[in-house]
Design an enzyme around this catalytic site. Structure first.
Site, PDB file in Angstrom:
ATOM      1  N   LYS A   1       0.797  -0.967   0.010  1.00  0.00           N
ATOM      2  CA  LYS A   1       0.076   0.096   0.087  1.00  0.00           C
ATOM      3  C   LYS A   1       0.807   1.294  -0.005  1.00  0.00           C
ATOM      4  O   LYS A   1       0.734   2.072  -0.765  1.00  0.00           O
ATOM      5  CB  LYS A   1      -0.885  -0.155   1.412  1.00  0.00           C
ATOM      6  CG  LYS A   1      -2.208  -0.931   1.252  1.00  0.00           C
ATOM      7  CD  LYS A   1      -2.948  -1.250   2.601  1.00  0.00           C
ATOM      8  CE  LYS A   1      -3.788  -2.420   2.248  1.00  0.00           C
ATOM      9  NZ  LYS A   1      -4.559  -2.879   3.370  1.00  0.00           N
TER      10      LYS A   1
ATOM     11  N   GLN B   1      -5.151  -1.357   9.746  1.00  0.00           N
ATOM     12  CA  GLN B   1      -4.984  -2.804   9.156  1.00  0.00           C
ATOM     13  C   GLN B   1      -5.461  -3.688  10.008  1.00  0.00           C
ATOM     14  O   GLN B   1      -5.020  -3.901  11.174  1.00  0.00           O
ATOM     15  CB  GLN B   1      -3.424  -2.910   8.662  1.00  0.00           C
ATOM     16  CG  GLN B   1      -3.135  -4.181   8.313  1.00  0.00           C
ATOM     17  CD  GLN B   1      -3.809  -4.466   6.587  1.00  0.00           C
ATOM     18  OE1 GLN B   1      -3.447  -3.312   5.961  1.00  0.00           O
ATOM     19  NE2 GLN B   1      -4.339  -5.377   6.553  1.00  0.00           N
TER      20      GLN B   1
ATOM     21  N   ASP C   1     -11.228   2.716   3.921  1.00  0.00           N
ATOM     22  CA  ASP C   1     -11.911   1.430   3.930  1.00  0.00           C
ATOM     23  C   ASP C   1     -13.196   1.356   3.685  1.00  0.00           C
ATOM     24  O   ASP C   1     -13.780   0.093   3.492  1.00  0.00           O
ATOM     25  CB  ASP C   1     -11.316   0.701   5.230  1.00  0.00           C
ATOM     26  CG  ASP C   1     -10.025  -0.207   4.826  1.00  0.00           C
ATOM     27  OD1 ASP C   1      -9.857  -0.771   3.665  1.00  0.00           O
ATOM     28  OD2 ASP C   1      -9.502  -0.768   5.828  1.00  0.00           O
TER      29      ASP C   1
END
Ligand code: NAD
Length: 296
Positions: free
Chosen positions: A54, A98, A121
């Site tokens: 990422k 994460q 997200d």
């Protein structure tokens, strides 16, 4: 193979190119550089690989990448303090924590502590509610990537029968909402669905998000249907470790009209959509026009 291959790797490169163009324009015309912060708690090897990837791709499209790496025994309060600091940092437009988090942390609490407009997200309860009611939101990256590929292949999805196999909060449910938003007739199938083969055989679009290697055989697929395989499963075959999807690719490709491979299908689209969400969040934060084609 009769089906057209939907090349997620090439499509993701195209999306990253569009993001990079928009980032360059934001810098030149508005003096703004979008910033994405990724928070990693602990040493989970798979998470470390994702976070590295990422960060690398964020920089490649011209955005600022910030990484916060915290020890596995970090307290929940300390993690919340890091999120709060990022919420208040105007140079950060997207925040991603994460998952999975260590067991002593409440994931829902942590995710819901992210400012919804920076929740790239799309897991914050406000974004879930906005998506569910058809309002502008941050959309979860994997389903957004699937939607982009479907729109690209079909143009309009209106009136199509879609079956989503799997009802997780990160893939199945938001995928179904997005397909409904594009006027599909949507069925969500799951582990308790009666006669799954019959349900899948009716679908013009099949999205498989289960996590079971090759569980959908070709003879479940309606002739000409479009198959999007979200599954990523590691198996041993012929003495080698191999990645396969939730769909038996070889037999499904004989009947489908179009199909995504694993690897090289949905997988690369997820990070591309994370970058797309970050540039969208940056535009919204600054009251600027959003890039076209990069949101739901
Ligand atoms: P999950 O375990 O949270 O959910 C799986 C779903 O499948 C559940 O809703 C369950 O009801 C359903 N299910 C289980 N067994 C079933 C059966 N026999 N028949 C029908 N449905 C069944 O998984 P998830 O997080 O949604 O991920 C699903 C798959 O997608 C995994 O392989 C994961 O690795 C992959 N994934 C890929 C990406 C990507 O970037 N490509 C992103 C997220 C997840």
């Amino acid at each position: 193979m009769a089906a057209t291959l939907i090349d997620g790797k090439a499509f993701a490169a195209k999306v990253r190119g569009q993001v990079a163009e928009h980032v360059a324009r934001l810098k030149e015309e508005n003096g703004i550089t979008p910033g994405l912060a990724v928070v990693l708690v602990g040493e989970d090897p798979a998470s470390q690989v994702y976070v590295r990837s990422k960060g690398k791709q964020t920089v490649e499209v011209g955005m600022n990448s910030v990484e916060h790496k915290l020890d596995a025994d970090t307290s929940e309060a300390d993690l919340l303090a890091v999120v709060e600091q990022l919420n208040n940092d105007p140079s950060i437009h997207g925040i991603l924590v994460q998952l999975p988090l260590p067991k002593h942390m409440n994931e829902d609490l942590v995710i819901n502590s992210i400012a919804p407009e920076k929740d790239v997200d799309g897991f914050h309860i406000s974004n879930v509610g906005l998506l569910g009611t058809g309002q502008k939101s941050m959309v979860p990256c994997t389903p957004l990537g699937c939607l982009m590929m479907l729109r690209d292949h079909h143009g309009s999805l209106s009136g199509m029968d879609a079956v989503v196999i799997g009802r997780s909060n990160i893939v199945g449910k938001p995928m179904a909402q997005l397909l409904l938003g594009d006027s599909c007739t949507v069925t969500i199938a799951h582990s308790r669905t009666k006669d799954l083969p019959d349900v899948v055989r009716r679908a013009d679009i099949v999205v498989a998000a289960v996590g079971r290697p090759e569980m959908v055989p070709g003879d479940w697929i309606k002739e000409g249907a479009t198959v999007i395989d979200v599954g990523i499963n590691r198996i041993e075959r012929d003495g080698k470790t191999k990645l396969v999807g939730d769909v038996d690719f070889a037999s499904a490709a004989e009947r489908a009209g179009a199909i995504t491979p694993v690897p090289g299908g949905v997988g690369p689209m997820t990070i591309a959509c994370l970058l797309a969400n970050t540039v969208t969040a940056c535009c919204r934060a600054n009251g600027l026009k959003e890039p076209e084609g990069l949101t739901a």
